[in-house]
Write an enzyme that holds these catalytic residues in place. Structure first.
Site, PDB file in Angstrom:
ATOM      1  NE  ARG A  41      -0.844 -12.728  58.073  1.00 47.64           N
ATOM      2  CZ  ARG A  41       0.236 -11.975  57.934  1.00 47.64           C
ATOM      3  NH1 ARG A  41       0.499 -11.024  58.795  1.00 47.64           N
ATOM      4  NH2 ARG A  41       1.051 -12.165  56.921  1.00 47.64           N
TER       5      ARG A  41
ATOM      6  CG  LEU B  94       3.776  -7.392  50.670  1.00 43.47           C
ATOM      7  CD1 LEU B  94       4.541  -8.180  49.624  1.00 43.47           C
ATOM      8  CD2 LEU B  94       2.365  -7.907  50.787  1.00 43.47           C
ATOM      9  CG  ASP B  95       3.477  -9.400  57.625  1.00 44.27           C
ATOM     10  OD1 ASP B  95       3.701 -10.239  56.739  1.00 44.27           O
ATOM     11  OD2 ASP B  95       2.535  -9.481  58.427  1.00 44.27           O
ATOM     12  CB  SER B  96       8.793 -10.891  58.084  1.00 42.63           C
ATOM     13  OG  SER B  96       8.014 -11.142  59.237  1.00 42.63           O
ATOM     14  CB  THR B  99       8.640 -11.023  52.716  1.00 42.01           C
ATOM     15  OG1 THR B  99       8.199  -9.699  53.003  1.00 42.01           O
ATOM     16  CG2 THR B  99       9.844 -10.971  51.811  1.00 42.01           C
TER      17      THR B  99
END
Lengths: 79, 139
Positions: A41, B94-96, B99
């Site tokens: 991130r 949710l982002d990738s 996921t």
């Protein structure tokens, strides 16, 4: 959602990291998991057209994974 | 496919000869080499140990387990949007990367391995349920 090869590489690396987390002692898994999460991130802002940077980061991530995968490493500090 | 065919023939054989053993047979360890030789039910019965019947997974059970798993996933903040049709990114935010984690949690829950390519295609609760129902190994 169609994904580029590079995107799939990143996600595959993320999967590998999360699999590696499962090999760690159960009480420290959360530390490893949040470490891997934050490493990915941290670079969320990299443009998806910046192939050079992404490729570099993937290579760096793979090397890092190799190091941290070592069963000798049992815990990790959580910054 | 092949597995269900074997199970079906085994079940029929068991019905024909009720004394034989328990109705459903689950092989302990099946190597691909052996499989081709075990097509005849009689030979099949001698080569396996019998366990209790595998009931199979119901749609509701699969859905319930996936919903529980998502409820406990720390990245899902708004559990009110969690329904049988929720889309991971559109509804649950949710982002990738998240996921990927959800799919891995599903793998663990049902003790199966989902190949990368198919894992990439799972984007919603409904999708995941359908995928699990299509897996004979899931339990």
């Amino acid at each position: 959602m169609a994904r580029s090869g590079l995107q799939r590489d990143v996600l595959a690396l993320y999967r590998q990291c999360m699999k590696a987390v499962q090999q760690k002692p159960i009480e420290n898994r959360d530390n490893f998991r949040s470490f891997a999460r934050s490493e990915f991130r941290h670079h969320l802002a990299v443009s998806k057209k910046d192939f050079g940077t992404i490729e570099y980061l993937i290579r760096k991530g793979r090397r890092q994974l190799e190091i941290y995968e070592d069963p000798g490493i049992r815990n990790i500090s959580n910054k | 496919m092949f597995r269900t065919a074997i199970l079906r023939s085994a079940r029929q054989a068991a019905r024909a000869a009720p004394r034989c053993q328990t109705p459903i047979a689950r092989p302990v360890a099946r190597s691909p080499l052996f499989q081709s030789k075990q097509i005849t039910p009689t030979a099949y019965f001698q080569a396996v140990r019998c366990y209790s019947a595998h009931a199979g997974l119901g749609k509701d059970e699969v859905l319930g387990r996936i919903m529980d798993l998502l409820k406990n996933f720390d990245k899902v903040q708004d559990t009110s949007k969690l329904t049988a049709d929720s889309h991971f990114s559109n509804d649950l935010g949710l982002d990738s990367l998240d996921t990927v984690e959800v799919v891995m949690a599903i793998e663990e829950e049902f003790s199966i391995e989902i190949p990368d390519k198919e894992a990439d295609a799972i984007h919603s609760v409904k999708h995941a349920v359908d995928y699990i129902l299509a897996q004979p190994d899931a339990h």
